[in-house]
Write a protein that holds these residues in place. Structure first.
Motif, PDB file in Angstrom:
ATOM      1  N   PHE A 219       4.400  20.223 -10.943  1.00 13.11           N
ATOM      2  CA  PHE A 219       4.341  19.385 -12.100  1.00 13.11           C
ATOM      3  C   PHE A 219       3.421  18.071 -11.717  1.00 13.11           C
ATOM      4  CE2 PHE A 219       8.523  21.167 -11.925  1.00 13.11           C
ATOM      5  CZ  PHE A 219       8.775  21.464 -13.296  1.00 13.11           C
ATOM      6  N   GLU A 220       3.088  17.734 -10.463  1.00 12.42           N
ATOM      7  CA  GLU A 220       2.371  16.640 -10.047  1.00 12.42           C
ATOM      8  C   GLU A 220       0.808  17.270  -9.619  1.00 12.42           C
ATOM      9  OE1 GLU A 220       2.533  12.795 -10.338  1.00 12.42           O
ATOM     10  OE2 GLU A 220       4.640  13.717  -9.871  1.00 12.42           O
ATOM     11  N   LYS A 221       0.791  18.637  -9.246  1.00 14.77           N
ATOM     12  CA  LYS A 221      -0.341  19.131  -8.822  1.00 14.77           C
ATOM     13  C   LYS A 221      -0.974  18.337  -7.791  1.00 14.77           C
ATOM     14  CE  LYS A 221      -0.159  21.692 -12.575  1.00 14.77           C
ATOM     15  NZ  LYS A 221       0.363  22.971 -12.622  1.00 14.77           N
ATOM     16  N   LYS A 222      -0.486  17.792  -7.055  1.00 16.02           N
ATOM     17  CA  LYS A 222      -0.903  17.205  -5.712  1.00 16.02           C
ATOM     18  C   LYS A 222       0.242  16.543  -4.925  1.00 16.02           C
ATOM     19  CE  LYS A 222      -1.301  12.285  -7.570  1.00 16.02           C
ATOM     20  NZ  LYS A 222      -2.261  11.324  -7.977  1.00 16.02           N
TER      21      LYS A 222
ATOM     22  N   ARG B  63       4.307   5.670  -5.439  1.00 19.45           N
ATOM     23  CA  ARG B  63       4.137   5.682  -7.041  1.00 19.45           C
ATOM     24  C   ARG B  63       2.909   6.758  -7.578  1.00 19.45           C
ATOM     25  NH1 ARG B  63       4.223   0.212  -9.599  1.00 19.45           N
ATOM     26  NH2 ARG B  63       3.914   1.285 -11.392  1.00 19.45           N
ATOM     27  N   SER B  64       1.963   6.697  -7.076  1.00 23.32           N
ATOM     28  CA  SER B  64       0.712   7.301  -7.522  1.00 23.32           C
ATOM     29  C   SER B  64       0.846   9.062  -7.108  1.00 23.32           C
ATOM     30  CB  SER B  64      -0.612   7.033  -6.815  1.00 23.32           C
ATOM     31  OG  SER B  64      -0.773   7.282  -5.332  1.00 23.32           O
ATOM     32  N   GLN B  65       1.688   9.340  -6.160  1.00 25.99           N
ATOM     33  CA  GLN B  65       2.210  10.755  -5.805  1.00 25.99           C
ATOM     34  C   GLN B  65       3.487  11.027  -6.728  1.00 25.99           C
ATOM     35  OE1 GLN B  65       0.719  12.824  -3.310  1.00 25.99           O
ATOM     36  NE2 GLN B  65      -0.875  11.432  -3.634  1.00 25.99           N
ATOM     37  N   HIS B  66       4.126  10.439  -7.443  1.00 23.46           N
ATOM     38  CA  HIS B  66       5.407  10.682  -7.981  1.00 23.46           C
ATOM     39  C   HIS B  66       5.491  10.119  -9.485  1.00 23.46           C
ATOM     40  CE1 HIS B  66       6.234  10.693  -3.663  1.00 23.46           C
ATOM     41  NE2 HIS B  66       6.884  11.571  -4.080  1.00 23.46           N
ATOM     42  N   ARG B  67       4.275  10.477 -10.301  1.00 26.81           N
ATOM     43  CA  ARG B  67       4.302   9.932 -11.554  1.00 26.81           C
ATOM     44  C   ARG B  67       4.994  11.070 -12.562  1.00 26.81           C
ATOM     45  NH1 ARG B  67      -1.722   9.254 -13.158  1.00 26.81           N
ATOM     46  NH2 ARG B  67      -0.953   7.612 -14.383  1.00 26.81           N
TER      47      ARG B  67
ATOM     48  N   LYS C 190      -2.138  -2.722  -9.038  1.00 22.42           N
ATOM     49  CA  LYS C 190      -3.536  -2.927  -8.690  1.00 22.42           C
ATOM     50  C   LYS C 190      -3.920  -1.510  -7.679  1.00 22.42           C
ATOM     51  CE  LYS C 190      -4.160  -7.665  -9.903  1.00 22.42           C
ATOM     52  NZ  LYS C 190      -4.492  -9.179  -9.546  1.00 22.42           N
ATOM     53  N   LYS C 191      -3.147  -1.604  -6.694  1.00 24.44           N
ATOM     54  CA  LYS C 191      -3.423  -0.732  -5.567  1.00 24.44           C
ATOM     55  C   LYS C 191      -3.230   0.607  -5.933  1.00 24.44           C
ATOM     56  CE  LYS C 191      -2.865  -3.918  -1.749  1.00 24.44           C
ATOM     57  NZ  LYS C 191      -2.190  -4.023  -0.520  1.00 24.44           N
ATOM     58  N   MET C 192      -2.150   0.935  -6.929  1.00 24.53           N
ATOM     59  CA  MET C 192      -1.867   1.959  -7.420  1.00 24.53           C
ATOM     60  C   MET C 192      -3.020   2.593  -8.366  1.00 24.53           C
ATOM     61  SD  MET C 192       1.314   3.885  -9.702  1.00 24.53           S
ATOM     62  CE  MET C 192       0.752   2.958 -11.122  1.00 24.53           C
ATOM     63  N   GLU C 193      -3.686   1.726  -9.065  1.00 26.26           N
ATOM     64  CA  GLU C 193      -4.741   2.009  -9.903  1.00 26.26           C
ATOM     65  C   GLU C 193      -6.094   2.634  -8.873  1.00 26.26           C
ATOM     66  OE1 GLU C 193      -5.073   2.737 -12.967  1.00 26.26           O
ATOM     67  OE2 GLU C 193      -2.939   2.257 -13.466  1.00 26.26           O
ATOM     68  N   ALA C 194      -6.128   1.850  -7.767  1.00 19.39           N
ATOM     69  CA  ALA C 194      -7.241   2.092  -7.103  1.00 19.39           C
ATOM     70  C   ALA C 194      -6.951   3.501  -6.376  1.00 19.39           C
ATOM     71  CB  ALA C 194      -7.485   1.026  -5.840  1.00 19.39           C
ATOM     72  N   ASP C 195      -5.644   3.840  -6.038  1.00 17.45           N
ATOM     73  CA  ASP C 195      -5.546   5.059  -5.235  1.00 17.45           C
ATOM     74  C   ASP C 195      -5.846   6.072  -6.396  1.00 17.45           C
ATOM     75  OD1 ASP C 195      -4.633   4.040  -2.953  1.00 17.45           O
ATOM     76  OD2 ASP C 195      -2.648   4.125  -3.382  1.00 17.45           O
ATOM     77  N   LEU C 196      -5.198   6.016  -7.767  1.00 11.24           N
ATOM     78  CA  LEU C 196      -5.748   7.018  -8.741  1.00 11.24           C
ATOM     79  C   LEU C 196      -7.109   7.355  -8.892  1.00 11.24           C
ATOM     80  CD1 LEU C 196      -2.818   6.129 -11.127  1.00 11.24           C
ATOM     81  CD2 LEU C 196      -2.807   8.052  -9.495  1.00 11.24           C
ATOM     82  N   ARG C 197      -7.741   6.087  -9.083  1.00  4.60           N
ATOM     83  CA  ARG C 197      -9.262   6.244  -9.299  1.00  4.60           C
ATOM     84  C   ARG C 197      -9.944   6.719  -7.908  1.00  4.60           C
ATOM     85  NH1 ARG C 197      -9.888   1.302 -10.407  1.00  4.60           N
ATOM     86  NH2 ARG C 197     -10.223   0.625  -8.571  1.00  4.60           N
TER      87      ARG C 197
ATOM     88  N   ALA D 182       0.738  -1.247   0.023  1.00  5.47           N
ATOM     89  CA  ALA D 182       0.082  -0.005   0.175  1.00  5.47           C
ATOM     90  C   ALA D 182       0.782   1.225  -0.055  1.00  5.47           C
ATOM     91  CB  ALA D 182      -0.916  -0.131   1.116  1.00  5.47           C
ATOM     92  N   GLN D 183       2.137   1.177   0.626  1.00 11.21           N
ATOM     93  CA  GLN D 183       2.885   2.433   0.961  1.00 11.21           C
ATOM     94  C   GLN D 183       3.493   2.657  -0.609  1.00 11.21           C
ATOM     95  OE1 GLN D 183       3.068   4.648   3.250  1.00 11.21           O
ATOM     96  NE2 GLN D 183       2.222   3.867   4.791  1.00 11.21           N
ATOM     97  N   PHE D 184       4.072   1.637  -1.216  1.00 13.37           N
ATOM     98  CA  PHE D 184       4.704   1.700  -2.508  1.00 13.37           C
ATOM     99  C   PHE D 184       3.619   2.355  -3.599  1.00 13.37           C
ATOM    100  CE2 PHE D 184       7.524  -0.515  -5.858  1.00 13.37           C
ATOM    101  CZ  PHE D 184       8.475   0.861  -5.907  1.00 13.37           C
ATOM    102  N   ALA D 185       2.376   1.658  -3.714  1.00 18.10           N
ATOM    103  CA  ALA D 185       1.370   2.121  -4.461  1.00 18.10           C
ATOM    104  C   ALA D 185       0.973   3.583  -4.398  1.00 18.10           C
ATOM    105  CB  ALA D 185       0.168   1.260  -4.180  1.00 18.10           C
TER     106      ALA D 185
END
Length: 238
Positions: A176-179, A71-75, A220-227, A65-68
């Motif tokens: 750049f990330e806007k979040k 990654r979602s915060q540093h795209r 999968k967890k990263m996609e859930a975080d982004l969604r 969960a932490q890695f996902a």
């Protein structure tokens, strides 16, 4: 209401008292359950939302969960590069300035390095052991540098490094990330981010995974975080 039976009471009076007592208890039970569980749709929606947030809450040592989340915060490549290059210098200068604290029973710089090493060893034995060795090497190097530079030069080096590194990290998220992480997420970010950067480097260079299937689960967890982030943004704009 208490039922008091005396020998001169008739059976009809006794039966009437029992019925009144049962009716009163049923009324109280219905009233209390209605007050505790209102059927207001807004209340039900809030409860569902709170339940969903609780279900998605990350454990501090939940590596997937932490890695996902990381990654979602540093795209964006600029933000990712800023954190990859500048997070460990921040930690090194933190250790450097701790050597100038007044004498304590425990070396604070060594205590900090060991605390980080223990946390990383808890989430992954192999990569955690390597990260722990890096922390101990950073502690030894910072101790030697502190003795060589002295407080005045070390203080200037720490200030310049911290300002430069933090400025670029904030710009990476803001421009750049806007979040970025929320205030409540900062403690776990400060603890886990150095290791997550190290783990990402190991994965990119050597294809390292803590165990088979780790990267697929993270995706999968990263996609859930982004969604979830997109849904929150839509709610804010609507």
């Amino acid at each position: 209401m208490a039922i008091i039976y005396r020998p001169n009471n008739s059976l009809e009076d006794l039966a009437r008292s029992i019925k009144e007592t049962i009716s009163l208890k049923g009324h109280r039970t219905h009233h209390s359950s209605t007050a505790a569980c209102p059927l207001d749709p807004r209340f039900l929606g809030a409860s569902a939302s709170m339940g969903a947030k609780a279900a998605h809450r990350r454990g501090v040592l939940d590596l997937e969960a932490q890695f996902a989340f990381f990654r979602s915060q540093h795209r964006h490549p600029v933000n990712a590069a800023a954190h990859a290059l500048l997070t460990w210098p921040i930690l090194f200068t933190n250790l450097l300035i701790l050597h100038f604290l007044p004498p304590l029973p425990v070396d604070p710089a060594l205590a900090l390095a060991l605390a980080y090493a223990a946390a990383y060893l808890a989430v992954d034995r192999r990569a955690g052991a390597l990260a722990g060795l890096l922390f101990l090497a950073a502690w030894a190097a910072s101790r030697s540098l502190a003795a060589h530079l002295g407080f005045a030069a070390s203080w200037r080096l720490v200030l310049a490094t911290q300002l430069f590194c933090w400025t670029w990290q904030f710009l990476g998220h803001g421009l750049f990330e806007k979040k970025g992480p929320t205030v409540s997420e900062l403690p776990e970010v400060f603890l886990m981010e150095p290791f997550l950067i190290f783990l990402q480097i190991l994965n990119k260079l050597f294809g390292y995974e803590p165990y088979p299937g780790f990267c697929k689960n993270v995706d999968k967890k990263m996609e859930a975080d982004l969604r979830e982030s997109r849904e929150l943004e839509q709610r804010k704009t609507s």
